[in-house]
Motif scaffolding. Structure first.
Motif, mmCIF file in Angstrom:
data_model
loop_
_atom_site.group_PDB
_atom_site.id
_atom_site.type_symbol
_atom_site.label_atom_id
_atom_site.label_comp_id
_atom_site.label_asym_id
_atom_site.label_seq_id
_atom_site.Cartn_x
_atom_site.Cartn_y
_atom_site.Cartn_z
ATOM 1 N N LEU A 5 -33.053 -6.549 -5.120
ATOM 2 C CA LEU A 5 -33.940 -5.445 -5.479
ATOM 3 C C LEU A 5 -33.224 -4.335 -6.232
ATOM 4 C CD1 LEU A 5 -35.963 -5.137 -2.148
ATOM 5 C CD2 LEU A 5 -36.622 -6.353 -4.224
ATOM 6 N N TYR A 6 -31.934 -4.169 -5.950
ATOM 7 C CA TYR A 6 -31.163 -3.081 -6.560
ATOM 8 C C TYR A 6 -29.864 -3.629 -7.143
ATOM 9 C CZ TYR A 6 -34.448 -0.174 -4.000
ATOM 10 O OH TYR A 6 -35.603 0.414 -3.529
ATOM 11 N N PRO A 7 -29.973 -4.421 -8.224
ATOM 12 C CA PRO A 7 -28.805 -5.118 -8.770
ATOM 13 C C PRO A 7 -27.706 -4.195 -9.280
ATOM 14 C CG PRO A 7 -30.701 -5.300 -10.253
ATOM 15 C CD PRO A 7 -31.211 -4.744 -8.973
ATOM 16 N N ASN A 8 -28.037 -2.967 -9.621
ATOM 17 C CA ASN A 8 -27.003 -2.045 -10.093
ATOM 18 C C ASN A 8 -26.115 -1.535 -8.964
ATOM 19 O OD1 ASN A 8 -27.887 -2.231 -12.747
ATOM 20 N ND2 ASN A 8 -29.251 -0.472 -12.577
ATOM 21 N N ASP A 9 -26.487 -1.828 -7.727
ATOM 22 C CA ASP A 9 -25.719 -1.353 -6.567
ATOM 23 C C ASP A 9 -25.047 -2.491 -5.820
ATOM 24 O OD1 ASP A 9 -26.336 1.720 -6.087
ATOM 25 O OD2 ASP A 9 -28.192 0.798 -6.780
ATOM 26 N N VAL A 10 -24.880 -3.619 -6.478
ATOM 27 C CA VAL A 10 -24.319 -4.791 -5.810
ATOM 28 C C VAL A 10 -22.926 -4.512 -5.247
ATOM 29 C CG1 VAL A 10 -23.389 -7.110 -6.234
ATOM 30 C CG2 VAL A 10 -25.687 -6.528 -7.009
ATOM 31 N N VAL A 11 -22.083 -3.845 -5.994
ATOM 32 C CA VAL A 11 -20.713 -3.588 -5.522
ATOM 33 C C VAL A 11 -20.747 -2.751 -4.250
ATOM 34 C CG1 VAL A 11 -18.536 -2.439 -6.062
ATOM 35 C CG2 VAL A 11 -19.699 -3.796 -7.816
ATOM 36 N N TRP A 12 -21.559 -1.711 -4.234
ATOM 37 C CA TRP A 12 -21.664 -0.855 -3.050
ATOM 38 C C TRP A 12 -22.240 -1.619 -1.858
ATOM 39 C CZ3 TRP A 12 -26.145 1.735 -0.750
ATOM 40 C CH2 TRP A 12 -25.794 2.686 0.208
ATOM 41 N N ILE A 13 -23.296 -2.393 -2.100
ATOM 42 C CA ILE A 13 -23.908 -3.176 -1.025
ATOM 43 C C ILE A 13 -22.917 -4.180 -0.458
ATOM 44 C CG2 ILE A 13 -25.696 -4.889 -0.520
ATOM 45 C CD1 ILE A 13 -27.414 -3.415 -2.686
ATOM 46 N N ASP A 14 -22.169 -4.854 -1.342
ATOM 47 C CA ASP A 14 -21.188 -5.829 -0.880
ATOM 48 C C ASP A 14 -20.066 -5.170 -0.080
ATOM 49 O OD1 ASP A 14 -22.538 -7.970 -1.920
ATOM 50 O OD2 ASP A 14 -21.270 -8.196 -3.695
ATOM 51 N N SER A 15 -19.699 -3.939 -0.455
ATOM 52 C CA SER A 15 -18.649 -3.252 0.304
ATOM 53 C C SER A 15 -19.122 -2.930 1.710
ATOM 54 C CB SER A 15 -18.223 -1.968 -0.424
ATOM 55 O OG SER A 15 -19.216 -0.953 -0.328
ATOM 56 N N LEU A 16 -20.397 -2.574 1.853
ATOM 57 C CA LEU A 16 -20.945 -2.302 3.179
ATOM 58 C C LEU A 16 -21.057 -3.579 4.002
ATOM 59 C CD1 LEU A 16 -23.765 0.228 2.202
ATOM 60 C CD2 LEU A 16 -21.570 0.747 3.268
ATOM 61 N N LEU A 17 -21.466 -4.659 3.359
ATOM 62 C CA LEU A 17 -21.536 -5.948 4.052
ATOM 63 C C LEU A 17 -20.159 -6.356 4.563
ATOM 64 C CD1 LEU A 17 -22.877 -8.642 4.844
ATOM 65 C CD2 LEU A 17 -22.499 -9.415 2.489
ATOM 66 N N ALA A 18 -19.160 -6.254 3.700
ATOM 67 C CA ALA A 18 -17.805 -6.637 4.105
ATOM 68 C C ALA A 18 -17.299 -5.751 5.234
ATOM 69 C CB ALA A 18 -16.866 -6.551 2.903
ATOM 70 N N ALA A 19 -17.559 -4.449 5.137
ATOM 71 C CA ALA A 19 -17.112 -3.522 6.174
ATOM 72 C C ALA A 19 -17.776 -3.823 7.501
ATOM 73 C CB ALA A 19 -17.401 -2.086 5.751
ATOM 74 N N HIS A 20 -19.074 -4.083 7.466
ATOM 75 C CA HIS A 20 -19.807 -4.376 8.698
ATOM 76 C C HIS A 20 -19.263 -5.635 9.364
ATOM 77 C CE1 HIS A 20 -24.067 -4.784 10.704
ATOM 78 N NE2 HIS A 20 -23.066 -4.870 11.571
ATOM 79 N N GLU A 21 -19.125 -6.684 8.579
ATOM 80 C CA GLU A 21 -18.689 -7.949 9.159
ATOM 81 C C GLU A 21 -17.238 -7.888 9.624
ATOM 82 O OE1 GLU A 21 -19.879 -10.758 6.082
ATOM 83 O OE2 GLU A 21 -21.763 -11.100 7.165
ATOM 84 N N ALA A 22 -16.389 -7.200 8.870
ATOM 85 C CA ALA A 22 -14.994 -7.051 9.290
ATOM 86 C C ALA A 22 -14.890 -6.281 10.592
ATOM 87 C CB ALA A 22 -14.205 -6.333 8.190
ATOM 88 N N SER A 23 -15.764 -5.292 10.779
ATOM 89 C CA SER A 23 -15.708 -4.476 11.999
ATOM 90 C C SER A 23 -15.989 -5.290 13.246
ATOM 91 C CB SER A 23 -16.715 -3.321 11.897
ATOM 92 O OG SER A 23 -18.045 -3.757 12.113
ATOM 93 N N ARG A 24 -16.760 -6.347 13.102
ATOM 94 C CA ARG A 24 -17.080 -7.171 14.271
ATOM 95 C C ARG A 24 -15.879 -8.001 14.719
ATOM 96 N NH1 ARG A 24 -20.545 -4.959 16.846
ATOM 97 N NH2 ARG A 24 -21.095 -6.891 17.920
#
Length: 471
Positions: A184-203
């Motif tokens: 839905l927001y392709p211009n924010d892919v880098v930011w979204i991916d950084s949050l995904l990586a941070a969330h999963e790494a935190s677990r």
């Protein structure tokens, strides 16, 4: 090295970043979250069943692979910074609510209009829910204990519940959410991916999940997200309009300079989630032009405009949710998120709540927009130029009120989910509805019709919830 293994390494090496907006009260820690052991049998929304996506069994508890994963967790924990620990605790609080905040932030950032915002919230919430049901089925099929339950020297930052570890519900929710939001927001892919990586790494670094829990949960979430998005490509949300604006004394016209096309005239034909018969929930026509009922309603708006109090102005502004905000559906997402903070619900139950509410609100928007372009009713301030406005004038017809429709649908679902707060929810829906009259941009009959219609649509979502096996 497989792509999943590579992603684990990326998750582990990422610098933990969390820049999404935060609620004023922290959600409960994972230790207080429920487990809902029968959740894997709950009815899914888009997936054919919770068995539509499968996963191989995890490594045995006493295997070398599990021992190696525990050692990897301990190694990571030996050098965590205070910032990283803070991020672990933040992500642990609620995967559903945190990604809902991220979605709201994207809606604000891109000035997404209310109907499109309702679609974004719904697609993500449905993906979260179907991914969660899938994960729950696998969790109780394999019953893998969390790392700290096998090795007490694995540190955790809240008491770990008895919810099985594999696959990770957090990873599934995060990946499903990110999949939808990237599309839905392709211009924010880098930011979204950084949050995904941070969330999963935190677990992993937080000691809650093995790396293999994360990769499997991520794979499930990604698959669910892709299935949800595949269906959404044919929902009619991108339909082009080739019609013309009707003319006449009662007809809406663009008051913008220069005049602009009306917002989403085709939205009333978008595919619905809970509505099966639009006629069954649609309101009656508005009062006929120049009838006594219409003129009385117009005069009421004028009288409010002439004597508008500070309290009425405050109410109009509080519920305006205009361009550059998280929109009326986002307002109710924020209300729902805040209301669930201390409930101790599992991530699955939170995802269900958000999915039911957002499906109802999206359908309410579809039905409302259908009415707008059936009747093309002029706005009060266009019918009487002496009416002043307390909030900006939307660029689409008046009948019926979108704010009222969204709010009544959302409140009706929340009344079912959190009956102890029914008085507050219903009061807020009424406030949202009357705020548009106070603002000078709607007739009272616009708002009243929206409330009635939204409640009917909310009831359809409630009926679905009562039959999904979760009660």
């Amino acid at each position: 090295m497989t792509s999943s293994q590579l992603r684990v390494l990326l998750f582990i090496s990422v610098v933990f970043v969390f820049s999404a907006c935060s609620e004023s009260t922290s959600p409960p820690s994972q230790s207080s979250i429920g487990v809902d052991p029968t959740g894997g049998s709950w009815k899914t929304i888009v997936l054919s069943s919770s068995s539509a996506i499968t996963a191989a069994a995890p490594a045995a508890n006493n295997s070398a692979a599990t021992t190696s994963e525990i050692a990897q967790i301990k190694s990571l924990q030996s050098s965590l910074s205070l910032t990283q620990i803070s991020d672990i605790e933040r992500w642990d609080s609620s995967a559903v609510i945190r990604w809902n905040e991220i979605a709201r932030q994207l809606v604000i950032r891109h000035s997404t209009n209310p109907p499109m915002a309702s679609r974004a919230y719904t697609l993500m919430s449905v993906a979260q829910y179907d991914a969660s049901v899938t994960v729950w089925k696998l969790k109780y099929a394999y019953n893998r204990p969390a790392p700290s339950k096998l090795d007490a020297s694995v540190k955790t930052y809240s008491t770990v519940s008895d919810l099985p570890s594999y696959p990770s519900d957090h990873a599934a929710i995060a990946a499903a959410s990110a999949s939808v939001l990237r599309s839905l927001y392709p211009n924010d892919v880098v930011w979204i991916d950084s949050l995904l990586a941070a969330h999963e790494a935190s677990r992993i670094s937080g000691g809650y999940n093995y790396p293999s829990d994360i990769t499997t949960g991520d794979s499930i979430g990604l698959q669910v997200g892709e299935i949800i998005l595949s269906g959404a490509t044919s929902d009619g949300s991108d339909a082009a309009w080739s019609g013309t604006i009707p003319t006449g004394d009662s007809c809406w016209y663009s008051a913008q300079t220069p005049a602009a096309p009306p917002l989403l005239p085709m939205w009333g034909d978008v595919k619905c989630w809970v509505i099966t018969d639009m006629n069954a929930v649609s309101p009656a026509p508005p009062p006929s032009w120049n009838s006594s009922a219409y003129l009385a309603s117009l005069q009421e708006v004028r009288a409010i405009s002439d004597t508008r109090t500070q309290g009425q102005i405050d109410t109009a502004i509080q519920w305006a949710d205009g361009n550059g905000t998280y929109t009326p559906p986002g307002h109710w997402n924020a209300i729902a998120a805040q209301a669930m903070l201390t409930r101790g619900w599992s991530t699955l139950r939170q995802a269900r709540a958000m999915a039911l509410m957002n499906m109802a609100m999206m359908d309410a928007g579809v039905c409302c927009w259908k009415m707008k372009y059936v009747y093309w009713l002029i706005r009060p301030s266009e019918a009487d130029s002496k009416i002043t406005l307390a909030v900006p004038l939307p660029n689409f017809p008046s009948y019926c009120s979108g704010h009222s429709s969204f709010s009544a649908a959302g409140a009706e679902v929340l009344d079912y989910l959190l009956p102890d707060m029914k008085v507050q929810f219903d009061g807020w829906a009424s406030a949202a509805a009357i705020s548009r009259v106070y603002g000078g941009i709607h007739y009272r009959f616009d708002s009243d019709a929206g409330l009635v219609m939204g409640k009917k649509i909310g009831d359809l979502a409630v009926a679905r919830g009562k039959s999904d096996g979760s009660d």
